[in-house]
Design an enzyme around this catalytic site. Sequence first.
Site, short mmCIF file in Angstrom:
data_model
loop_
_atom_site.label_atom_id
_atom_site.label_comp_id
_atom_site.label_asym_id
_atom_site.label_seq_id
_atom_site.Cartn_x
_atom_site.Cartn_y
_atom_site.Cartn_z
N ARG A 128 -29.40 4.00 28.34
CA ARG A 128 -28.35 3.32 29.12
C ARG A 128 -28.03 4.19 30.33
O ARG A 128 -27.71 5.37 30.20
CB ARG A 128 -27.10 3.10 28.28
CG ARG A 128 -25.97 2.43 29.07
CD ARG A 128 -24.72 2.27 28.22
NE ARG A 128 -24.93 1.28 27.19
CZ ARG A 128 -24.54 1.43 25.93
NH1 ARG A 128 -23.95 2.55 25.54
NH2 ARG A 128 -24.76 0.48 25.05
N LYS A 248 -15.17 4.88 23.14
CA LYS A 248 -15.65 4.48 24.46
C LYS A 248 -14.51 3.96 25.31
O LYS A 248 -13.44 3.60 24.82
CB LYS A 248 -16.75 3.42 24.33
CG LYS A 248 -16.29 2.04 23.89
CD LYS A 248 -17.48 1.09 23.89
CE LYS A 248 -17.06 -0.31 23.47
NZ LYS A 248 -18.20 -1.25 23.47
N CYS A 517 -20.86 -7.83 22.47
CA CYS A 517 -21.38 -7.26 23.72
C CYS A 517 -21.72 -8.36 24.72
O CYS A 517 -21.74 -8.10 25.93
CB CYS A 517 -22.61 -6.40 23.42
SG CYS A 517 -22.26 -4.95 22.41
N GLY A 518 -21.98 -9.56 24.23
CA GLY A 518 -22.25 -10.69 25.11
C GLY A 518 -21.00 -11.39 25.60
O GLY A 518 -21.09 -12.39 26.32
#
Length: 595
Positions: A128, A248, A517-518
Site C-alpha cells: 500500500r 489506523k 473497505c468498499g
Amino acid sequence: LVECRRLHAMQYKQAYIAIAGVHATLVGALTIPAVGAPRAAPVFMKQKGIDFLPEETIERAKRGNPIEKAKMAKDPTFAWTDVYEYAAAIRAGSLTWEEVEKADMNTRLKYCGMLHRDKRTPGRFMFRLRVPNGIVTADQMRFYAESVEPYGPDLGVIDITTRQNIQLRGITLEDAPAVHDGMHARNQTAFQSALDNVRNMVGNPLAGIDDLEMVDTRPYCNALNDLISLDPVTETRGNPVWGNLPRKFNIAVSGGRDDFSHTHINDIGLQPTVHGTTGAMGFNVILGGYMSIKRVAHALEMDMWVPATVQNVVDLSEAILRIFRDEGSRDDRQKARLMWLIEERGLAAFRAQVEEEMTSYGRGSTLDTAQPKATVPYTRRELLGVHSQPQQGLSRVGVHVPSGRLSVAEARQLADLADKYSAGELRLTVEQNAILPNVADAALPDLLKEPALNDGRMSVDPGNIAGYTVSCTGSQFCGLGLVETKNNAERIAQILQQTMVTPKPLRIHWTGCPNSCGQVQAADIGIMGAPAKKLDPETGKNMAVPGCNIFVGGTIGENSHLSLEPIIKNMPLDDAELIPKLQEIIIEHFQGERV
C-alpha cells in the site's frame, strides 16, 4: 525525556511547513504540483515509535490487545530496517520467508506498507503506497507496472483504492527493497501506510483545475503527508513520532462543495467554508467518521473552524493526533478509533483539549467556532468524461478503470496517455478512476480515439452504471473477504448497464466483508459479502453458499448520509437471484427503466 524528545522533533518540522506554505502561494502557477525534492534511500539512524509515548500509554499498551503487545515486544518501526535485512538473507539463501517471525510477517512489516496475504497467496505481499491528493506521474505509474510484472497477470496487478491510493500486489519479501528504493527515488513511499498509521491523504482530484474550487488541497495533503511519514530529524521516510498509534487514522481535505474527498467518513474531515464575519477562507472541521466490522459512524460536527493556511491545518492535525496517540484506547481494537475517544470525553471537552494543545505549540495557529455553511442549492458534479478547465484551451478527461484494477499493460497505457496528453500527470479519484488534467482542447479528438480508451476495459464514457461501480479487493487476495468482489462487480455492472437505463449516475459499491473497505453504506446500492444458504436440488438440503447483504440509500457530498442497515440480508450471490433484485431496486428507488 519523552516530552523533551517530542518537542525537539517538533522544532525540525518548521522548515518543511514553511516550504509548504510557500508552495501554497505558488501552486496555482504550476502545471504539476511540486511534492518536494526526491529523497535518497533511507538512512536508518532513527528513534523508535515507543520513544514518543508517555509512560502511562506504554503501560496501557503492555496490558493491551495482542497487536499492542506485539508492538511492545518489538517496536514496529524496526520494520524499516528489517525488510532490507530479511530480503538480503532470503536472496543469500540463509533464510526463507517461512522462517521469518510471524509477528514480523503479518504485523510489523505493515509499517512498511507491506500486507502479507498469508491466507490467499502465502509469501506474497500487497504494497500500500502513500499518494497524497491522488497525484501520480507517468514515471511512477510505469514503475508500478515494472514492480508487479514479474509475478504474472494473475498476481501482479495494480489497484486504485477508495483513498486515491495505489496498491501493488504479488510482491515477494526478497524483492521488497527494490520496490521501496524505487519509490523513494520517485518521491513516494509505502512506509506508514498500513496497520496503526495515518493512511493516505485524500484531497480534491480537481485541485488547481476547477473553476468552482474554494481551496487547492495539494499543499495541505503534501504537508500532512510529510508530517506523518517524513522523519523531521533525519529527513528520511518513516517518522517515529507517529510510529505507534492505537489504531489506523484517516484524513481528508475537501476543495469545494462537491466534497470529492468524502470527508464525512474520515477521522479528520476538512470542509472549506468562508468565515461569516471576516470573509477569510478556512475549514469547518468534522471528526470521527469511520467504517468497521462493529460500527459505521458519520463524522461529528465539532464546532471548529481553522484558517486555510498550511500551518493551521498541520497544527490542528498534529494536536488531534497527539491526543489520539497518547490517550486513545490500547485495549479493544474495535473501540480504538478517534470517535470513541471523542464520545468518552464529550464534544465540548475534546474541542477544548484540541485548542489547548494547538496553543501550546506557540506557532500562532488559531481555532474559531464553526462558520455558516453555504445555503444556495448546489448539485454535485461528475468526474468521468470531458470537462473544460478554467485554464483557457484546456480540459480534464476522466477515465473509467473498471473496479479500480489495472493490469501491467493498462498501467503502461495510462502512463503513455499521460505523457502524450497531460504533461505526464494523472489524478486518482476515490471512485477508483483516473483523470488526465490539462489536456489541450485541440488534442481531445485524438485522445478520444486512442485504442487504450476504446479497445479494452478503460473508457471515457462507460455509462451511468458501469462507470460508477466501486469494489474492494475481495476474497481473491484478502483473507477477510467472504466473497469475490472485483470480477463480480465489473461483470454485474456490465449486465445492469446493458439491461437498465437510469436518469443519472448510479453508485453501486461492493465490499467483501463487514469491514466495508468498499464503503457500501455510502453508496446508492451497497453489496456486502455475507453468509447465505441455498437449496441443493440433489441433496434437498440448504447448503452454505457465497451471499450478500444489500444496502440502499447512502449519499455523498454536502448532504451526506450513511445507510446503516441492509434492506436485504443473506441473499445468495447468484446471478439468477441477485440481478433481478438489483433491477427491482433500481426501478423502485432510482427511477430506472428496463431496456
